[in-house]
Each structure stands twice: as structure tokens, then as C-alpha cells.
Design an enzyme around this catalytic site. Sequence first.
Site, mmCIF file in Angstrom:
data_model
loop_
_atom_site.group_PDB
_atom_site.id
_atom_site.type_symbol
_atom_site.label_atom_id
_atom_site.label_comp_id
_atom_site.label_asym_id
_atom_site.label_seq_id
_atom_site.Cartn_x
_atom_site.Cartn_y
_atom_site.Cartn_z
ATOM 1 N N HIS A 97 -1.850 -4.233 5.468
ATOM 2 C CA HIS A 97 -1.556 -3.711 6.803
ATOM 3 C C HIS A 97 -2.858 -3.377 7.517
ATOM 4 C CE1 HIS A 97 -2.430 0.599 5.920
ATOM 5 N NE2 HIS A 97 -2.159 0.211 4.676
ATOM 6 N N ARG A 128 2.955 4.700 6.596
ATOM 7 C CA ARG A 128 3.448 3.952 7.759
ATOM 8 C C ARG A 128 4.051 2.605 7.363
ATOM 9 N NH1 ARG A 128 -2.349 4.300 10.512
ATOM 10 N NH2 ARG A 128 -2.802 3.777 8.323
ATOM 11 N N CYS A 179 -6.092 0.048 7.208
ATOM 12 C CA CYS A 179 -5.909 0.536 5.840
ATOM 13 C C CYS A 179 -7.085 1.425 5.455
ATOM 14 C CB CYS A 179 -5.791 -0.649 4.883
ATOM 15 S SG CYS A 179 -5.603 -0.169 3.151
ATOM 16 N N CYS A 225 0.833 -1.200 0.000
ATOM 17 C CA CYS A 225 0.000 0.000 0.000
ATOM 18 C C CYS A 225 0.869 1.253 0.000
ATOM 19 C CB CYS A 225 -0.909 -0.022 1.236
ATOM 20 S SG CYS A 225 -2.132 1.296 1.272
ATOM 21 N N ASP A 268 0.390 3.633 1.932
ATOM 22 C CA ASP A 268 0.338 4.169 3.295
ATOM 23 C C ASP A 268 1.752 4.525 3.781
ATOM 24 O OD1 ASP A 268 0.193 4.160 6.310
ATOM 25 O OD2 ASP A 268 -1.927 3.806 5.832
#
Length: 761
Positions: free
Chosen positions: A634, A577, A637, A573, A575
Site C-alpha cells: 500500500h 488503513r 507504508c 501489512c 497498517d
Amino acid sequence: MSVLRRDLLASFVVFLVAIPLSLGIAVASGAPVAAGLVAAIVGGVVAGLAGGSPLQVSGPAAGLTVIVAQLVQTYGWRATCTITLLGGLLQLALGASRVARTALAVSPAVVHGMLAGVGAVLVLAQVHVLLGGSPQQSALANLRELPRQVLHPHTHPALIGGLTVLALAGWSRLPRGRGRLGAALRLVPAPLPAVALATLAAWSLGWHARRVDLPGTLLAGWSAPVLPHGSPAAIVGAVVSVGLVAAVESLLCSVAVDRRRPPGVPPADLDRELLGQGAANAVSGLLGGLPVAGVIVRSTANLEAGACTRASAVLHGVWVLVLALSCGPVIEQVPLSALAALLVVLGVRLMDTARVRDLRHHREAPAYFATLAGVIVLGLGEGVLLGIGIMVVLALRRLTRLSVRAERLVPAPGDAPISPRWHVVVEGTLTFLGVPKVTRLLRDVPSGADVDLDLNVDFMDHAAFDAVHQWRLAHERQGGRVDIDEVHETWYERAVTGEMSPPGKTPPPARWWAPWANRRRRAEAELDAPEVSPSALLLAGVREYHGRTAPLVRPIMAELAMAQKPKHLFITCVDSRVVPNIITASGPGDLFINRNVGNLVPRHGSRTHDDSVAATVEYAVNVLGIKTISVCGHSNCGAMAALLGGGTEVEHLRGLSRWLKHGNHSLARFLAADAPAPADPDAADSPLTRLCKTNVMQQLDNLRTYPWLRERVDAGEIELVGLFLELESATVHVLDPAAETFVPVPDEAPDGGGKDAKSLT
């Protein structure tokens, strides 16, 4: 073209290169001309058969000319043959001891400086022969005599030499045309037509010049080598010089050839190569030949001509033998000035200025120039020792290099005044030699000031630790505060605690994985500094990378600059993080990464067409040869949360809404699944977490919808792996496909190495 045919052609090309060079090196060494031919024959046949580098060609080398000339002047030719024989026996002993690779510890700066010095000595000596004179006993004497020789040349030898130089320079620039004739001309090396043209011109025009004096037969007048007369130390030094210089030159040539070997050719065995060179030198010295070494000029010609096996080197020696036995009268027509011109050009090429540019980047040019000057002024052995000494000094200087700097942290305009605070950075190797430099700077820090002391050192001895520690105690007694941050290894902390066991290898840069906000200095926090703009944070991060990380990864990046060879395709992803290189402990060149919203893989033939992920997979598998594809989801999400909420929150984002349609199969699979049983590891998961995990399984299935990929997966050629990152605990779980659950990654790999992931897929 068969292997034998390619080797036959290559051997003839190398033979054409070897003949003029062998004759010229023999003349330049003050040895009988036949000695150069004997060395060429023995180097080709003996070293070719017994050596460990299949495509390397050995023979008399220009790098040994200076040594041999000095030995002939000091001990005579027959005694020089004995020294060559003993040098070969020394090489045999070194090869049997399997110490060949230790010779490569000699810095290339010294080796290239030695070759450049030999080239300069060759030029200074052979210019006299080219102009019709005789060389002097030393390079400096040749240099002093050169103006007189240039002002009073012998006409015919000078014309022959000049014609040879012009032919050497012009041969590569002649138009070759196309077809078989052009191909044949391209294979003919420049020395042969240059010497042939000069010989033909001298013969047809009746020019008077000294010519090659070849005995009636190759070994005519042969007698056994005799022991040299002189001090034992000098004789041992001569044997060691011949043996080691020839060995180092051969091994370096072998390494250079090995880097360019074609597919199918086995790698070089350096210990066997040293044994082969020793055998060749022993036989050459016994038969009255020059010392033998691997020759880069002939070896390069062998590679470029398409050689496949050691047969090309052996056959080249056979052709030299045939020529020496059958074409003696032709060889005797070759003018010495033509061979001298050939050696002058070769000497100029040995002084390769491109090497200097490379060495300057590594700050090793002083060793190069010291070796060059030493060879010219003092002699070959002394020059090499001088260059090695300079390299030792440079190495010690690097090992003790220390950088110390300090700056006062000043509040921005308009901020409230604060107590003085200083930032001190110590980088390098902190030993007793750097103590005066460090303490001098630390004493300039005002009493009572707060100090951030960064110790970015790869080693700290006790004297340095004691100096820093005592300064810290004294500074804190006077009201100041010292915050020590060790960037590389915890030398100071371990000394304070008494734990002085050898430090383990730590990740090269410190805290590189932490967010920017976590790495802002406590000084800034105490100053209550205003918010820094995102662009300033980004540039600050780049500066930190340049200062701490770039010097450590630069060698790795230099190797990867021209090509990438990743091991895995990692789909995850966008993302912020999720940082793939952190959770897999990987570095540059390991992962081929595709990031998108929700780590989605559009199905083959999807109505909402998108080829971005498919293009990545195709390139990874078909071009990069990747064998493992991982899909990593993760927790928490945002894309899955949008799917779970029906997409209403992102309706105004048209591009994102279209993209999330590729997640509908994941949502349908989630809705169709039964609630997990209480014993199921996923039973405690929230609906969002279960959807995030379901999405990973669905994307692996989506990959299988591509027929060409499914065939490879079913055949076991491609491995699919599902991963799930739990953000809250910073732990990664791996998918067990049979149970359709995510399980913890084992702390230790089971027997069989890294097959634990495969067993789960």
C-alpha cells in the site's frame, strides 16, 4: 475388501434387521404377516433397482402403521392393497412431474412430530399385545384401557415381552472382545438376537402365547386387490395420505442418507427415488404387501455395514425371499408379544427428545407438539395438517415480527444542558400490522424534540410508510427535527422520492466499514461529548456488531464453525488503513490472512531467521489446499519509509529493526532500478510509492526462494498475485509481471470468467 464383498456383508446385516421389523409392522397394522415380508422383498428389489438413492433401503415403515391400521379397519385388507397400488401410481406421477424437492418444504418439526405421534400410537397399541391382550381401535381407547391391562396381564406373553425388551437393551452393552468373533457380533443387529432369545425361551419353557401365523407359501391365498367401498372423497384422501406420507418419509430418509454417503457414491436423485418408490408401492399393493417407504433404521444399518452400491439393498430383499420360502416353520414359532416388544422399543425411539431441544432453538417446538398430539387424538392426516397449520402461523408471525424501542439521550454529568433528543429504533418487518405499535411509541416523543429514527426493516408497505411520514411532517411542523437512518434497505427514501423499483441487494450491515469516529452520532457531536476511551469504543463496536451484523452472519458462521475452506492466502501489512475483506469484497472464510510490518516474506535460508510467514504459507498450501497467494502492499507504508530513511528512526526499536532487515532486498532492488521513463505509468510516483510497489514484486520473488513452493508455481499449481492499494484514491492495482508495473483492475472481467488475474501473473 472388494465392493461386491462389502455389499454382500451389508445386505446380510440389513436382512437381519428387516425380518423382525417387517413381521412386527405387519402385525401392528392388522395386515397378514406375509404382507410385511412381501413389502420387504419388493422394497429391496424394486425400489433398490429403480430408486435414485443407492444406499437407501426401503420396506414396510413404522411411520405408515397408523394409516394402514385405519385403512384395514375401514375398508378391509384387499381394498387396502388397492389403495397402496394407487398410492404408488400417484408417486409415479409426482416423480414424472419432477416435484420431489417440493416435498422437502414440509417442516422437519412436522415430520418429527408425526414420527413421534406414530411412535406414541405404536407404544399404546403394542403394550396391550406385549401383555397378552388386544389393541383397541384408537390411541385414546388404548390409553383408557391401559391401566386395566397393566393390572391384569397374561403372564407368559408379558414374560416373553419383558425378556425381549431386556435383550434389546442389553445387546449393545455386552462385551464383544477383539478379533473376528467380536467384529461379527458387532455386525449383528439387536432385534435378531432379542427375538431369537424370546422365541427359544418360549419354545423350551412351553410358555403359551400367540405366535406368527404364516401361510404355507408366501402368496398362498393371493387374490387380486378389490376396489374400496366408500365415499370417493374418503378414498381419494386415503390414496393421497398413503402416497404423500410414504413419499415424504422416503425423501427425507434419502436426504439423511445422502449426507452420510461415502466417497465415490453418486448423490441422490430425488425424482428418480420417487419413481422407484412409486413402482415399489404399485407392485407391493398388487402382490398383497404393505406400503413401502425408505426406512432410516435399515438405511443406517446399511451405511454402517459398509455398503458401496445399490446391490446391498437388492440382495437384502433376495435374502428375505429365500427365508420366507424356506424357513416358514421357524418364523411361525415367533411369539407375537416378542414382536410387540420390538415395536414398543422402536416407538419409544421414534419419540426422540433430542429433536425437541433442536427445535426449541428455532422456536418450532409448538408445531412438533401440536403434530404429536394431533396424530394421537385425531389421526395421522389430521395431525400432520394441524402441524402444518401451526407452522404457517409461526411463519406469519416471524414475517410480521416488529421491535420498537425508544430512549432519551441524556448528557453526561457536568455537560451543558441541551434540547431534548430521542433515539428511536424500529427493527423487523414494518407492515400495516405494526403501524399501531409504531405510532403509539412515536406519539410519546415530546413535541419539539430532535429524533434519530433508525429504520432497520427488511420491508415496509405503504400503510407503514404513510404513518411514519405523516408523523414526521407533523413533528417537524411543531419545531422538532427528525433524522431518519435506514439501516437495511432504503424503503422510506425510495417511497419519498417515488423510486419504487425493487431494491438491489445491499451489504447486510450499514456503515460497518466506516471508522468508529465517522459513526459517532451527530447528537454526540452537538453535545460536544468528552473523548471516549478506546476500550469503550471497542465495546461499543461489539455491541453494534451484536445488534446489527451478528444476526445476519450467524447462519454463515454456523456453517464455518467446524471447518474453514478459504480460497486465497492474503499477505499484507499490519497498517490499520488496509482492511483485506473490504478491498476484496470478501466475507468470513474467504481469505487466509497473514499480516506483518511491511508485508514482508523472509527469504528461504535468511540469516535473520524467522518462520512466521513460512509457517502460514506451508499450512495454507499443504493443509488448506489454497491455490492462490497474494501479496498486497500500500502507499505511504511506514515500514518502507523506515527502509528509505536508512532505519535511523527505528533504531531504538530492536525487534522492528531486526524484522526490517528482511526488506533490504527490496531496498537494493529499488536502488538498482533505473528511473522510470516518462511514458511509464509509475513515472509520477514518489520514491516512497515506487519502493512500496517494488517491495510487492520482491516479496513475490522471495516466495519463490522456497524450493517446494517454486516447484508448484512453475507447475501451475500455485498462482502468485501482486496487489497495491493506493490509500488516497481507495483503489487497488494488480501487478503485470511482464512489464513490472501495476495496472488498474478492469471494471468488468474479460471473457473466460475470473482469469484476468491469472493472465497477469
